[in-house]
Design a protein around this motif. Structure first.
Motif, mmCIF file in Angstrom:
data_model
loop_
_atom_site.group_PDB
_atom_site.id
_atom_site.type_symbol
_atom_site.label_atom_id
_atom_site.label_comp_id
_atom_site.label_asym_id
_atom_site.label_seq_id
_atom_site.Cartn_x
_atom_site.Cartn_y
_atom_site.Cartn_z
ATOM 1 N N ASN A 143 34.874 2.005 -26.886
ATOM 2 C CA ASN A 143 33.388 2.124 -26.257
ATOM 3 C C ASN A 143 32.627 2.650 -27.431
ATOM 4 O O ASN A 143 31.500 2.891 -27.216
ATOM 5 C CB ASN A 143 33.408 2.950 -25.405
ATOM 6 C CG ASN A 143 33.943 3.036 -23.958
ATOM 7 O OD1 ASN A 143 33.754 1.450 -23.318
ATOM 8 N ND2 ASN A 143 35.268 4.051 -23.541
ATOM 9 N N SER A 144 33.128 2.484 -28.733
ATOM 10 C CA SER A 144 32.265 2.421 -30.142
ATOM 11 C C SER A 144 32.026 1.347 -30.688
ATOM 12 O O SER A 144 33.054 0.316 -31.052
ATOM 13 C CB SER A 144 32.628 3.726 -30.559
ATOM 14 O OG SER A 144 33.724 4.767 -30.007
ATOM 15 N N THR A 172 33.190 -2.751 -34.544
ATOM 16 C CA THR A 172 34.185 -2.178 -33.742
ATOM 17 C C THR A 172 35.350 -2.754 -33.789
ATOM 18 O O THR A 172 36.471 -3.657 -34.363
ATOM 19 C CB THR A 172 33.471 -2.694 -32.330
ATOM 20 O OG1 THR A 172 34.215 -1.703 -31.191
ATOM 21 C CG2 THR A 172 34.014 -4.253 -31.481
ATOM 22 N N THR A 187 28.244 -1.591 -22.304
ATOM 23 C CA THR A 187 28.327 -0.399 -22.733
ATOM 24 C C THR A 187 28.462 0.219 -23.762
ATOM 25 O O THR A 187 29.548 0.405 -23.476
ATOM 26 C CB THR A 187 26.866 -0.335 -21.800
ATOM 27 O OG1 THR A 187 25.281 -0.236 -20.983
ATOM 28 C CG2 THR A 187 26.430 1.686 -22.557
ATOM 29 N N VAL A 188 28.147 0.481 -24.940
ATOM 30 C CA VAL A 188 28.947 0.674 -25.910
ATOM 31 C C VAL A 188 27.891 2.148 -26.922
ATOM 32 O O VAL A 188 26.723 1.839 -27.081
ATOM 33 C CB VAL A 188 29.855 0.178 -26.783
ATOM 34 C CG1 VAL A 188 30.395 -0.638 -26.100
ATOM 35 C CG2 VAL A 188 28.989 -0.411 -27.928
ATOM 36 N N THR A 189 28.900 3.034 -27.406
ATOM 37 C CA THR A 189 27.843 3.711 -28.186
ATOM 38 C C THR A 189 27.964 3.626 -29.244
ATOM 39 O O THR A 189 28.735 3.441 -30.457
ATOM 40 C CB THR A 189 28.177 5.355 -28.005
ATOM 41 O OG1 THR A 189 28.525 5.716 -26.831
ATOM 42 C CG2 THR A 189 28.343 6.721 -28.749
ATOM 43 N N GLY A 247 25.016 7.836 -31.892
ATOM 44 C CA GLY A 247 24.828 8.690 -30.461
ATOM 45 C C GLY A 247 24.313 7.740 -29.591
ATOM 46 O O GLY A 247 23.903 7.904 -28.111
ATOM 47 N N SER A 248 23.435 6.238 -29.860
ATOM 48 C CA SER A 248 23.191 5.473 -29.117
ATOM 49 C C SER A 248 23.606 5.503 -28.204
ATOM 50 O O SER A 248 24.834 4.754 -28.705
ATOM 51 C CB SER A 248 21.878 4.742 -29.381
ATOM 52 O OG SER A 248 21.081 5.505 -30.358
ATOM 53 N N LYS A 249 23.171 5.292 -26.623
ATOM 54 C CA LYS A 249 23.856 3.308 -26.052
ATOM 55 C C LYS A 249 22.937 2.887 -26.550
ATOM 56 O O LYS A 249 22.001 2.305 -26.376
ATOM 57 C CB LYS A 249 23.628 4.041 -24.660
ATOM 58 C CG LYS A 249 24.038 5.899 -24.604
ATOM 59 C CD LYS A 249 26.141 5.585 -24.069
ATOM 60 C CE LYS A 249 26.509 6.871 -23.567
ATOM 61 N NZ LYS A 249 27.561 6.976 -23.901
ATOM 62 N N SER A 287 28.243 4.474 -32.985
ATOM 63 C CA SER A 287 29.349 6.076 -33.492
ATOM 64 C C SER A 287 29.136 6.039 -35.204
ATOM 65 O O SER A 287 29.225 7.688 -35.310
ATOM 66 C CB SER A 287 30.676 6.417 -33.195
ATOM 67 O OG SER A 287 31.207 4.911 -34.297
ATOM 68 N N SER A 317 19.179 -2.839 -26.759
ATOM 69 C CA SER A 317 18.854 -1.163 -26.332
ATOM 70 C C SER A 317 17.391 -1.314 -25.629
ATOM 71 O O SER A 317 17.587 -2.439 -25.355
ATOM 72 C CB SER A 317 18.403 -0.656 -27.687
ATOM 73 O OG SER A 317 16.668 -0.624 -28.421
#
Length: 157
Positions: free
Chosen positions: A85-86, A144, A116-118, A103-105, A120, A49
């Motif tokens: 992407n989560s 994931t 890059t993923v979020t 909500g963080s990337k 969830s 991060s």
């Protein structure tokens, strides 16, 4: 026995596997054994991060029909990943690194390839074990969808 491991696309195939229904019954008859995991779908990964430059290492398990309900039951915040992407992150990691929250990337690193993923959702790691108990060095840190793994691998082929 003839075992073949094919890492292409992070799929594992085997032939000659001795684990059949009879052997499963024998294993489950051992005192204290409650489950037999036939096929764990997971890859070793790291996550970084904005503040965790060296990365958090751990196993990233793929959400399957077999484990989906247990994962859903372990959710503490957020929701299950809905796209490639989560990612779900163990609440234990969020407690240690407060910048990692729903909500963080974050960057998910597989075989030194980063996507890059979020985040969830956050889940309680002790409710979802991989059969090696909660203190195992290969315990699940992230979950994931299979498409996330496939997309990250194919992105660099």
């Amino acid at each position: 026995m003839n075992y073949k491991v094919n890492r292409k696309g992070q799929e594992i195939f085997s032939s000659g596997n001795p684990l059949n229904d009879n052997l499963k019954k024998k294993i489950l008859s051992i005192d204290g054994v409650t489950d037999v995991i036939e096929n764990r779908q997971a890859v070793f990964s790291r996550m970084t991060s904005s503040k965790t430059f060296s990365g958090i290492a751990g196993m990233c398990d793929i959400i399957t029909d077999e484990n989906s309900s247990k994962i859903q039951d372990s959710l503490l915040e957020g929701k299950m990943p809905t796209d490639s992407n989560s990612i779900l992150v163990a609440k234990l990691i969020s407690n240690r690194f407060p910048e990692i929250k729903v909500g963080s990337k974050v960057n998910l690193i597989l075989d030194e390839k980063s996507i890059t993923v979020t985040v969830s959702g956050l889940y309680y790691h002790l409710k979802v074990t991989n059969g090696h108990d909660k203190l195992a060095i290969d315990s699940t840190q992230f979950f994931t969808k299979k498409s996330t793994i496939n997309n990250s691998i194919s992105k660099y082929r």
